[in-house]
Design a protein around this motif. Structure first.
Motif, PDB file in Angstrom:
ATOM      1  N   GLY A  71       0.827  -1.197   0.000  1.00 35.06           N
ATOM      2  CA  GLY A  71       0.000   0.000   0.000  1.00 35.06           C
ATOM      3  C   GLY A  71       0.860   1.244   0.000  1.00 35.06           C
ATOM      4  O   GLY A  71       2.089   1.174   0.135  1.00 35.06           O
ATOM      5  N   ARG A  72       0.192   2.385  -0.136  1.00 37.29           N
ATOM      6  CA  ARG A  72       0.920   3.647  -0.206  1.00 37.29           C
ATOM      7  C   ARG A  72      -0.007   4.809   0.087  1.00 37.29           C
ATOM      8  O   ARG A  72      -1.233   4.693   0.052  1.00 37.29           O
ATOM      9  N   CYS A  73       0.620   5.960   0.334  1.00 34.40           N
ATOM     10  CA  CYS A  73      -0.128   7.201   0.519  1.00 34.40           C
ATOM     11  C   CYS A  73      -0.467   7.797  -0.852  1.00 34.40           C
ATOM     12  O   CYS A  73      -0.098   7.247  -1.898  1.00 34.40           O
ATOM     13  N   PHE A  74      -1.138   8.930  -0.874  1.00 32.70           N
ATOM     14  CA  PHE A  74      -1.563   9.591  -2.103  1.00 32.70           C
ATOM     15  C   PHE A  74      -0.380   9.972  -2.994  1.00 32.70           C
ATOM     16  O   PHE A  74      -0.385   9.738  -4.196  1.00 32.70           O
ATOM     17  N   CYS A  75       0.687  10.546  -2.413  1.00 34.74           N
ATOM     18  CA  CYS A  75       1.831  10.983  -3.221  1.00 34.74           C
ATOM     19  C   CYS A  75       2.820   9.857  -3.495  1.00 34.74           C
ATOM     20  O   CYS A  75       3.667   9.979  -4.374  1.00 34.74           O
ATOM     21  N   GLY A  76       2.735   8.753  -2.751  1.00 37.64           N
ATOM     22  CA  GLY A  76       3.611   7.610  -2.957  1.00 37.64           C
ATOM     23  C   GLY A  76       4.874   7.594  -2.117  1.00 37.64           C
ATOM     24  O   GLY A  76       5.644   6.639  -2.189  1.00 37.64           O
ATOM     25  N   ASP A  77       5.109   8.629  -1.309  1.00 36.85           N
ATOM     26  CA  ASP A  77       6.313   8.647  -0.475  1.00 36.85           C
ATOM     27  C   ASP A  77       6.287   7.558   0.592  1.00 36.85           C
ATOM     28  O   ASP A  77       7.277   6.871   0.808  1.00 36.85           O
ATOM     29  N   VAL A  78       5.172   7.427   1.304  1.00 36.98           N
ATOM     30  CA  VAL A  78       5.046   6.428   2.364  1.00 36.98           C
ATOM     31  C   VAL A  78       4.441   5.165   1.756  1.00 36.98           C
ATOM     32  O   VAL A  78       3.354   5.209   1.174  1.00 36.98           O
ATOM     33  N   ARG A  79       5.170   4.072   1.888  1.00 38.79           N
ATOM     34  CA  ARG A  79       4.724   2.788   1.338  1.00 38.79           C
ATOM     35  C   ARG A  79       4.913   1.708   2.396  1.00 38.79           C
ATOM     36  O   ARG A  79       5.741   1.842   3.283  1.00 38.79           O
ATOM     37  N   PHE A  80       4.137   0.631   2.264  1.00 43.36           N
ATOM     38  CA  PHE A  80       4.290  -0.486   3.183  1.00 43.36           C
ATOM     39  C   PHE A  80       4.087  -1.795   2.454  1.00 43.36           C
ATOM     40  O   PHE A  80       3.505  -1.852   1.369  1.00 43.36           O
ATOM     41  N   ALA A  81       4.578  -2.869   3.085  1.00 42.56           N
ATOM     42  CA  ALA A  81       4.382  -4.229   2.597  1.00 42.56           C
ATOM     43  C   ALA A  81       4.016  -5.098   3.795  1.00 42.56           C
ATOM     44  O   ALA A  81       4.509  -4.884   4.902  1.00 42.56           O
TER      45      ALA A  81
ATOM     46  N   GLN B 268       0.179  12.312  18.249  1.00 37.19           N
ATOM     47  CA  GLN B 268      -0.508  11.748  19.420  1.00 37.19           C
ATOM     48  C   GLN B 268      -1.393  12.814  20.034  1.00 37.19           C
ATOM     49  O   GLN B 268      -0.905  13.881  20.402  1.00 37.19           O
ATOM     50  N   LYS B 269      -2.675  12.502  20.123  1.00 35.69           N
ATOM     51  CA  LYS B 269      -3.601  13.348  20.870  1.00 35.69           C
ATOM     52  C   LYS B 269      -4.101  12.580  22.082  1.00 35.69           C
ATOM     53  O   LYS B 269      -4.098  13.082  23.193  1.00 35.69           O
ATOM     54  N   THR B 270      -4.528  11.347  21.855  1.00 30.30           N
ATOM     55  CA  THR B 270      -4.946  10.466  22.943  1.00 30.30           C
ATOM     56  C   THR B 270      -3.698   9.818  23.528  1.00 30.30           C
ATOM     57  O   THR B 270      -2.923   9.221  22.781  1.00 30.30           O
ATOM     58  N   PRO B 271      -3.477   9.931  24.841  1.00 33.70           N
ATOM     59  CA  PRO B 271      -2.299   9.286  25.445  1.00 33.70           C
ATOM     60  C   PRO B 271      -2.253   7.793  25.111  1.00 33.70           C
ATOM     61  O   PRO B 271      -3.247   7.086  25.245  1.00 33.70           O
ATOM     62  N   GLY B 272      -1.097   7.343  24.641  1.00 33.52           N
ATOM     63  CA  GLY B 272      -0.910   5.935  24.329  1.00 33.52           C
ATOM     64  C   GLY B 272      -1.301   5.544  22.920  1.00 33.52           C
ATOM     65  O   GLY B 272      -1.073   4.412  22.511  1.00 33.52           O
ATOM     66  N   ALA B 273      -1.906   6.450  22.169  1.00 35.76           N
ATOM     67  CA  ALA B 273      -2.338   6.157  20.800  1.00 35.76           C
ATOM     68  C   ALA B 273      -1.553   7.030  19.827  1.00 35.76           C
ATOM     69  O   ALA B 273      -1.394   8.226  20.047  1.00 35.76           O
ATOM     70  N   THR B 274      -1.077   6.419  18.764  1.00 37.71           N
ATOM     71  CA  THR B 274      -0.294   7.142  17.764  1.00 37.71           C
ATOM     72  C   THR B 274      -0.934   6.965  16.402  1.00 37.71           C
ATOM     73  O   THR B 274      -1.256   5.848  16.001  1.00 37.71           O
ATOM     74  N   ARG B 275      -1.120   8.072  15.721  1.00 36.37           N
ATOM     75  CA  ARG B 275      -1.610   8.050  14.340  1.00 36.37           C
ATOM     76  C   ARG B 275      -0.432   8.328  13.422  1.00 36.37           C
ATOM     77  O   ARG B 275       0.378   9.201  13.692  1.00 36.37           O
ATOM     78  N   HIS B 276      -0.332   7.554  12.352  1.00 41.18           N
ATOM     79  CA  HIS B 276       0.770   7.640  11.396  1.00 41.18           C
ATOM     80  C   HIS B 276       0.213   8.203  10.089  1.00 41.18           C
ATOM     81  O   HIS B 276      -0.836   7.762   9.620  1.00 41.18           O
ATOM     82  N   PHE B 277       0.949   9.150   9.485  1.00 42.07           N
ATOM     83  CA  PHE B 277       0.464   9.788   8.255  1.00 42.07           C
ATOM     84  C   PHE B 277       1.647  10.223   7.401  1.00 42.07           C
ATOM     85  O   PHE B 277       2.780  10.319   7.883  1.00 42.07           O
ATOM     86  N   CYS B 278       1.385  10.488   6.132  1.00 43.62           N
ATOM     87  CA  CYS B 278       2.440  10.959   5.248  1.00 43.62           C
ATOM     88  C   CYS B 278       2.746  12.414   5.575  1.00 43.62           C
ATOM     89  O   CYS B 278       1.852  13.262   5.563  1.00 43.62           O
ATOM     90  N   GLY B 279       4.013  12.706   5.844  1.00 45.24           N
ATOM     91  CA  GLY B 279       4.428  14.065   6.156  1.00 45.24           C
ATOM     92  C   GLY B 279       4.430  14.985   4.955  1.00 45.24           C
ATOM     93  O   GLY B 279       4.483  16.200   5.108  1.00 45.24           O
ATOM     94  N   ARG B 280       4.339  14.424   3.763  1.00 44.25           N
ATOM     95  CA  ARG B 280       4.317  15.249   2.546  1.00 44.25           C
ATOM     96  C   ARG B 280       2.893  15.561   2.090  1.00 44.25           C
ATOM     97  O   ARG B 280       2.538  16.712   1.916  1.00 44.25           O
ATOM     98  N   CYS B 281       2.063  14.532   1.903  1.00 41.23           N
ATOM     99  CA  CYS B 281       0.712  14.767   1.363  1.00 41.23           C
ATOM    100  C   CYS B 281      -0.378  14.702   2.425  1.00 41.23           C
ATOM    101  O   CYS B 281      -1.517  15.077   2.167  1.00 41.23           O
ATOM    102  N   GLY B 282      -0.056  14.204   3.627  1.00 43.62           N
ATOM    103  CA  GLY B 282      -1.018  14.180   4.730  1.00 43.62           C
ATOM    104  C   GLY B 282      -1.913  12.964   4.805  1.00 43.62           C
ATOM    105  O   GLY B 282      -2.754  12.877   5.702  1.00 43.62           O
TER     106      GLY B 282
END
Length: 145
Positions: free
Chosen positions: A5-15, A61-75
């Protein structure tokens, strides 16, 4: 199962190499606001079965203990991890290169569904996250006030 998978711009990808666990729609306020959408669709995998293959996502992190991950380029929102789910990561189905490969199994936090969002499938509707004997399951998507 092998997925990419990937983000909208393609910078962040995973397998992913391994089975997918839970998959479903989340109607909680936190997920809706994070995605700017009426519902979010997630799937869960074990962290040791998933790797970032492009840029490392930014985190918030907004909720203590929970982390949201996002693309730093396209969001693009990419994933959710939480201390109460050690070893798990919840990724957004829509980030998959083949989003049809993972089918949602239910609707969680159905009590928070927006009244104008019409659900016409036959999937189970669950208030909260489900298993009432597991406090962490109830707190997956705590309201972030």
């Amino acid at each position: 199962m092998s997925l990419t998978g990937r983000c909208f711009c393609g910078d962040v990808r995973f397998a992913i190499d391994g089975p997918v666990g839970w998959a479903g729609y989340c109607h909680c306020d936190s997920c809706r606001r994070n995605c700017a959408a009426p519902v979010a669709a997630f799937f869960e995998v074990k962290l040791d079965r998933m790797r970032w293959t492009g840029a490392t996502p930014a985190t918030y992190q907004k909720t203590p203990g929970a982390t949201r991950h996002f693309c730093g380029r396209c969001g693009t929102p990419m994933a959710f991890t939480a201390e109460w789910y050690p070893g798990d990561i919840h990724l957004y189905i829509a980030t998959l290169d083949r989003p049809d490969a993972v089918l949602p199994q239910n609707h969680v936090h159905a009590e928070e569904r927006l009244p104008w969002f019409d659900i016409r499938d036959d999937l189970p509707r669950i208030d909260g996250f489900g298993d009432p004997d597991t406090p962490a399951r109830r707190s997956l998507c705590q309201p972030e006030g």
